[in-house]
Design a protein around this motif. Sequence first.
Motif, PDB file in Angstrom:
ATOM      1  N   UNK A 193       0.863  -1.181   0.000  1.00 20.73           N
ATOM      2  CA  UNK A 193       0.000   0.000   0.000  1.00 20.73           C
ATOM      3  C   UNK A 193       0.900   1.231   0.000  1.00 20.73           C
ATOM      4  N   UNK A 194       0.789   2.017  -1.057  1.00 23.33           N
ATOM      5  CA  UNK A 194       1.579   3.236  -1.190  1.00 23.33           C
ATOM      6  C   UNK A 194       0.694   4.415  -0.828  1.00 23.33           C
ATOM      7  N   UNK A 195       0.916   4.973   0.351  1.00 22.76           N
ATOM      8  CA  UNK A 195       0.081   6.084   0.798  1.00 22.76           C
ATOM      9  C   UNK A 195       0.457   7.354   0.047  1.00 22.76           C
ATOM     10  N   UNK A 196      -0.564   8.051  -0.442  1.00 21.21           N
ATOM     11  CA  UNK A 196      -0.339   9.343  -1.076  1.00 21.21           C
ATOM     12  C   UNK A 196       0.044  10.347  -0.010  1.00 21.21           C
ATOM     13  N   UNK A 197       0.531  11.509  -0.444  1.00 18.26           N
ATOM     14  CA  UNK A 197       1.008  12.501   0.517  1.00 18.26           C
ATOM     15  C   UNK A 197      -0.116  13.156   1.299  1.00 18.26           C
ATOM     16  N   UNK A 206      -2.654   3.468  -2.433  1.00 17.25           N
ATOM     17  CA  UNK A 206      -2.597   2.856  -3.752  1.00 17.25           C
ATOM     18  C   UNK A 206      -2.122   1.412  -3.622  1.00 17.25           C
ATOM     19  N   UNK A 207      -2.828   0.486  -4.260  1.00 21.33           N
ATOM     20  CA  UNK A 207      -2.504  -0.937  -4.176  1.00 21.33           C
ATOM     21  C   UNK A 207      -1.608  -1.348  -5.351  1.00 21.33           C
ATOM     22  N   UNK A 208      -0.434  -1.901  -5.030  1.00 22.56           N
ATOM     23  CA  UNK A 208       0.492  -2.420  -6.035  1.00 22.56           C
ATOM     24  C   UNK A 208       0.614  -3.931  -5.812  1.00 22.56           C
ATOM     25  N   UNK A 209       0.439  -4.716  -6.856  1.00 30.00           N
ATOM     26  CA  UNK A 209       0.477  -6.167  -6.709  1.00 30.00           C
ATOM     27  C   UNK A 209       1.915  -6.683  -6.642  1.00 30.00           C
ATOM     28  N   UNK A 346       7.278   9.932 -12.043  1.00 25.43           N
ATOM     29  CA  UNK A 346       6.278   8.933 -11.661  1.00 25.43           C
ATOM     30  C   UNK A 346       5.519   9.496 -10.468  1.00 25.43           C
ATOM     31  N   UNK A 347       4.568   8.748  -9.965  1.00 23.26           N
ATOM     32  CA  UNK A 347       3.845   9.096  -8.753  1.00 23.26           C
ATOM     33  C   UNK A 347       3.476   7.798  -8.047  1.00 23.26           C
ATOM     34  N   UNK A 348       2.997   7.891  -6.815  1.00 22.50           N
ATOM     35  CA  UNK A 348       2.724   6.668  -6.055  1.00 22.50           C
ATOM     36  C   UNK A 348       1.737   5.746  -6.770  1.00 22.50           C
ATOM     37  N   UNK A 349       0.845   6.331  -7.536  1.00 20.63           N
ATOM     38  CA  UNK A 349      -0.152   5.516  -8.236  1.00 20.63           C
ATOM     39  C   UNK A 349       0.448   4.724  -9.396  1.00 20.63           C
ATOM     40  N   UNK A 350       1.593   5.158  -9.898  1.00 20.68           N
ATOM     41  CA  UNK A 350       2.218   4.452 -11.028  1.00 20.68           C
ATOM     42  C   UNK A 350       3.560   3.843 -10.655  1.00 20.68           C
ATOM     43  N   UNK A 351       4.230   4.401  -9.664  1.00 24.24           N
ATOM     44  CA  UNK A 351       5.548   3.952  -9.216  1.00 24.24           C
ATOM     45  C   UNK A 351       6.589   4.073 -10.333  1.00 24.24           C
ATOM     46  N   UNK A 352       7.832   3.953  -9.984  1.00 29.37           N
ATOM     47  CA  UNK A 352       9.057   3.985 -10.803  1.00 29.37           C
ATOM     48  C   UNK A 352       9.008   4.947 -11.986  1.00 29.37           C
ATOM     49  N   UNK A 353      10.086   4.930 -12.767  1.00 34.52           N
ATOM     50  CA  UNK A 353      10.217   5.874 -13.865  1.00 34.52           C
ATOM     51  C   UNK A 353       9.282   5.581 -15.007  1.00 34.52           C
ATOM     52  N   UNK A 354       8.250   6.381 -15.148  1.00 36.07           N
ATOM     53  CA  UNK A 354       7.326   6.218 -16.266  1.00 36.07           C
ATOM     54  C   UNK A 354       7.809   6.996 -17.488  1.00 36.07           C
ATOM     55  N   UNK A 355       8.497   8.108 -17.260  1.00 33.80           N
ATOM     56  CA  UNK A 355       9.175   8.809 -18.351  1.00 33.80           C
ATOM     57  C   UNK A 355      10.592   9.086 -17.889  1.00 33.80           C
ATOM     58  N   UNK A 407      -7.326   2.174  -5.211  1.00 37.38           N
ATOM     59  CA  UNK A 407      -7.097   2.607  -3.828  1.00 37.38           C
ATOM     60  C   UNK A 407      -7.771   1.616  -2.888  1.00 37.38           C
ATOM     61  N   UNK A 408      -7.078   1.205  -1.866  1.00 34.53           N
ATOM     62  CA  UNK A 408      -7.581   0.195  -0.936  1.00 34.53           C
ATOM     63  C   UNK A 408      -8.820   0.712  -0.209  1.00 34.53           C
ATOM     64  N   UNK A 409      -9.897  -0.060  -0.259  1.00 34.66           N
ATOM     65  CA  UNK A 409     -11.167   0.267   0.406  1.00 34.66           C
ATOM     66  C   UNK A 409     -11.718   1.625  -0.018  1.00 34.66           C
ATOM     67  N   UNK A 410     -11.459   2.022  -1.266  1.00 35.65           N
ATOM     68  CA  UNK A 410     -11.899   3.348  -1.703  1.00 35.65           C
ATOM     69  C   UNK A 410     -12.232   3.306  -3.199  1.00 35.65           C
ATOM     70  N   UNK A 411     -13.381   2.696  -3.510  1.00 35.74           N
ATOM     71  CA  UNK A 411     -13.776   2.544  -4.915  1.00 35.74           C
ATOM     72  C   UNK A 411     -14.112   3.882  -5.566  1.00 35.74           C
ATOM     73  N   UNK A 412     -14.639   4.806  -4.779  1.00 33.80           N
ATOM     74  CA  UNK A 412     -15.024   6.104  -5.355  1.00 33.80           C
ATOM     75  C   UNK A 412     -13.804   6.855  -5.868  1.00 33.80           C
ATOM     76  N   UNK A 413     -12.737   6.905  -5.047  1.00 33.67           N
ATOM     77  CA  UNK A 413     -11.519   7.594  -5.492  1.00 33.67           C
ATOM     78  C   UNK A 413     -10.834   6.828  -6.604  1.00 33.67           C
ATOM     79  N   UNK A 414     -10.928   5.492  -6.568  1.00 38.45           N
ATOM     80  CA  UNK A 414     -10.337   4.694  -7.645  1.00 38.45           C
ATOM     81  C   UNK A 414     -10.971   5.060  -8.985  1.00 38.45           C
TER      82      UNK A 414
END
Length: 555
Positions: A193-197, A206-209, A346-355, A407-414
């Motif tokens: 679980x990657x917590x946003x700021x 944010x849930x990362x498998x 990148x951001x917590x929702x995507x992780x690592x270098x996206x560009x 987002x964990x337990x947060x379908x609306x924000x997802x």
Amino acid sequence: MNRKEIDEFLNAPDFEAAGRLTLPDLLEKRVRATPEAIAVRSPAGHLSFGEWLDDARAVSARLRSSGAYQPKTPVLVWVDTADARQVVIAQHGVLDSGCIVAPLDDRLSVAEVGRFARDVAATAVIVSRGLLSSRTDEDLRAFVPGGLPAGGDPLDLLLFAVEGEAFSLVPAAKDGAVPPGGARPGPDDCALLAFTSGTTGRPKAAMITHGGCVQLAERMVNGVFAAPRGGRPVGPDDVIQSPVPAYLPTSIVNTLYAAVLAGCPLSYRGRRFDPEAEEREMALAGTTIYAGAPAHYAMMCQRPASEDSRAARVQVMTASGAPMTAALHQSMRARWPGVAVANWYALNETMVGQTLNFGRDMDLDPTAIGRPVWPTELAVVDEGGGPCAPGEPGEVLLRAPGQMVGYYLNEAETAKRIDAGGWVHTEDIGFVGREDGLLRITGRKSDRINRGGFKFYPAEVEEVLLGHEALADAAVLAVPDPILGQDLVAMVVGAGGRAPTEADVRAFCQGRLSRNKVPSRVYFVDRLPRSGFGKVVKKELIALWEAIESGRAGQ
């Protein structure tokens, strides 16, 4: 994947195979190959891959033998990052048990830990004894009313069950009471679980498998760290060093498990950044890859060059988490002339270098954040969702394997952040250059300033401020104004003992910005509040401005 396939993956990791692995698979295969190799270097001591797995399994057994154990549920890890060994042992112990690791900032209060626990329905918390020992008596009593028990856990990690509003210490298991195994996670199970700021509200998780984490680590090894040095992947002869605290999700995926995949050491110097110690470690450890934020490099470049600076053999320095400036890029190239400097996004929702921006593109415009790293897809869209033409600003969208599944337990924000096509809406505003095809970020949707009807983003003002040779750091802030609605102020840090005046700074801006973008006030502060990853913490920046204004009013 069977054992033979997993072992072969060590020698030639590929993206598709990575998605079929879990993080426990990854560490176990590394231990089979190089158990004695150093995994983590830290001032508190070093940890081999074999020791890491053994100690993590002891934590896993402790968790599995307790009444707090519920597979596939979050376990908070609240551990003092002064000893990175504790952090990585606790985190991997949670993963080995089949639970979801939810890492926390070691500076949080007990009340804040409780809020995180309730937000994600955590079943347990792993806490280091040293962290609890440093808390106030009130904080300590909230966890252990009767005081801390005698030691005995690997590196002194304590386990607490979460029961509603309270925490209860879980005693050590009796001999023979540990079950033989837990619920083995699968590649599609949530690992992290990657917590946003939480700059605009309560943090989201944010849930990362597992498979996503391994794919992201593979992308760092074969892409982000490899491309700037001619495509050479990270391997056992490398040493990765990072000042990013070990609890941050980006640190866990981008450097820790990338180092596991590559079979090389990862050096952490601790939570509190010390520029002198960082450069000393570069020389001592033979660091080849340094992964930090622009603020880390700026603080090192402010110091006179030393023998350590000249002895450093770093091949790649990557920057992320905050904008890179042309002035900082120039300073880095002058201080470390043999290094390849790269900037990634990148951001917590995507992780690592996206560009990634590197090489000739980086030399031409270090403020750009580059091109997508395969297999990332990039789009820039207008407010109606239509594609923006090159040069036209809009919201940046990303889509890639390994990104959050929600987002964990947060379908609306997802639903707000991931659309039906699988695109993550970053909420960042940017554009792709007409001539060079490079992505540039101009601000965040939520940060847009409306000053009397004139709309713009803080990033373009901050870039100008950071171009002032007497300023080491800068951030701008929109503050309430009875006439304009919002006014603009700047918070700045002087460089190297030089002290420009407010008039000097405003005059500098007036020569480089339209009148509407020039800050009406300039505040000089000792430092800006930044997160462990180098980002300005806007809530703390607002509090700092309010404290300064309150002090002025009281005079």
